[in-house]
Design a protein around this motif. Structure first.
Motif, PDB file in Angstrom:
ATOM      1  N   LEU A 131       2.925   3.213  -9.615  1.00  0.00           N
ATOM      2  CA  LEU A 131       4.124   2.597 -10.204  1.00  0.00           C
ATOM      3  C   LEU A 131       5.173   2.316  -9.124  1.00  0.00           C
ATOM      4  N   ALA A 132       5.350   3.266  -8.215  1.00  0.00           N
ATOM      5  CA  ALA A 132       6.354   3.114  -7.154  1.00  0.00           C
ATOM      6  C   ALA A 132       6.044   1.925  -6.253  1.00  0.00           C
ATOM      7  N   LEU A 133       4.771   1.694  -5.993  1.00  0.00           N
ATOM      8  CA  LEU A 133       4.392   0.664  -5.029  1.00  0.00           C
ATOM      9  C   LEU A 133       3.992  -0.659  -5.658  1.00  0.00           C
ATOM     10  N   HIS A 134       3.923  -0.696  -6.991  1.00  0.00           N
ATOM     11  CA  HIS A 134       3.585  -1.941  -7.688  1.00  0.00           C
ATOM     12  C   HIS A 134       4.660  -2.998  -7.431  1.00  0.00           C
ATOM     13  N   GLN A 135       4.263  -4.095  -6.886  1.00  0.00           N
ATOM     14  CA  GLN A 135       5.156  -5.218  -6.547  1.00  0.00           C
ATOM     15  C   GLN A 135       6.267  -4.832  -5.576  1.00  0.00           C
ATOM     16  N   PHE A 136       6.093  -3.742  -4.860  1.00  0.00           N
ATOM     17  CA  PHE A 136       7.066  -3.338  -3.853  1.00  0.00           C
ATOM     18  C   PHE A 136       6.800  -4.108  -2.571  1.00  0.00           C
ATOM     19  N   ASP A 137       7.847  -4.653  -1.984  1.00  0.00           N
ATOM     20  CA  ASP A 137       7.737  -5.391  -0.730  1.00  0.00           C
ATOM     21  C   ASP A 137       7.596  -4.393   0.415  1.00  0.00           C
ATOM     22  N   ARG A 138       6.368  -4.203   0.862  1.00  0.00           N
ATOM     23  CA  ARG A 138       6.081  -3.197   1.879  1.00  0.00           C
ATOM     24  C   ARG A 138       6.667  -3.538   3.242  1.00  0.00           C
ATOM     25  N   SER A 139       7.108  -4.763   3.419  1.00  0.00           N
ATOM     26  CA  SER A 139       7.736  -5.129   4.691  1.00  0.00           C
ATOM     27  C   SER A 139       9.083  -4.435   4.863  1.00  0.00           C
ATOM     28  N   LYS A 140       9.609  -3.833   3.801  1.00  0.00           N
ATOM     29  CA  LYS A 140      10.882  -3.108   3.877  1.00  0.00           C
ATOM     30  C   LYS A 140      10.716  -1.714   4.470  1.00  0.00           C
ATOM     31  N   LEU A 141       9.470  -1.293   4.672  1.00  0.00           N
ATOM     32  CA  LEU A 141       9.199   0.029   5.239  1.00  0.00           C
ATOM     33  C   LEU A 141       9.254  -0.024   6.760  1.00  0.00           C
ATOM     34  N   ASP A 142       9.615   1.095   7.361  1.00  0.00           N
ATOM     35  CA  ASP A 142       9.531   1.197   8.816  1.00  0.00           C
ATOM     36  C   ASP A 142       8.082   1.539   9.180  1.00  0.00           C
ATOM     37  N   ASP A 143       7.815   1.737  10.457  1.00  0.00           N
ATOM     38  CA  ASP A 143       6.444   2.012  10.897  1.00  0.00           C
ATOM     39  C   ASP A 143       5.865   3.268  10.261  1.00  0.00           C
ATOM     40  N   ASN A 144       6.668   4.330  10.168  1.00  0.00           N
ATOM     41  CA  ASN A 144       6.189   5.560   9.529  1.00  0.00           C
ATOM     42  C   ASN A 144       5.827   5.314   8.067  1.00  0.00           C
ATOM     43  N   GLY A 145       6.719   4.664   7.353  1.00  0.00           N
ATOM     44  CA  GLY A 145       6.472   4.370   5.944  1.00  0.00           C
ATOM     45  C   GLY A 145       5.228   3.521   5.754  1.00  0.00           C
TER      46      GLY A 145
END
Length: 108
Positions: free
Chosen positions: A38-52
Motif C-alpha cells: 500500500l505504501a509503495l503503490h503508485q509512489f514515485d520512487r524517484s523521490k527516494l535517496d540512494d539508501n531508500g
C-alpha cells in the motif's frame, strides 16, 4: 507532511512484525507485505535517496512471489513468508524499520 501516507504504512508494517504473532509469524509477515504494498503503490520512487532506493529494491526482491503457487488459498504473501530464511526475516525487519524512519524524517 510530505510522505505521511508512506510513513503511516511503514509504521503499520513495523508493528505487524513485532511480537506476538497471534496468527503465526507468516501471517504477520504477510500483513507487513500488505502494508508495504500500500505504501509503495503508485509512489514515485524517484523521490527516494540512494539508501531508500536500495531498501525498496531489496523489499521488492523479498516480496517477489514469482513462481509460487497457493493451493491452500492462504495468500501468496503468506506462502512467500513461509519461504523466508531467518536472515531474510532479519533483513526485512531492518529495512522496514529504516524506511519507517526515513519516511518519518523526510516529512519534517
Amino acid at each position: 507532511m510530505r510522505f505521511s501516507y508512506q510513513s503511516e504504512k511503514f509504521s503499520s508494517a513495523r508493528s505487524a512484525l513485532m511480537l506476538p504473532h497471534t496468527g503465526g509469524e507468516h501471517e504477520s509477515i504477510a500483513g507487513a507485505f500488505h502494508e508495504i504494498s500500500l505504501a509503495l503503490h503508485q509512489f514515485d520512487r524517484s523521490k527516494l535517496d540512494d539508501n531508500g532506493t536500495n531498501w525498496v529494491r531489496k523489499l521488492d526482491a523479498l516480496m517477489d512471489t514469482t513462481g509460487l503457487s497457493d493451493p491452500n488459498k492462504e495468500g501468496l504473501w503468506a506462502v512467500k513468508a513461509k519461504t523466508l530464511s531467518d536472515d531474510d526475516k532479519i533483513e526485512l525487519s531492518h529495512i522496514v524499520d529504516e524506511l519507517a524512519h526515513w519516511f518519518d524524517h523526510a516529512e519534517i
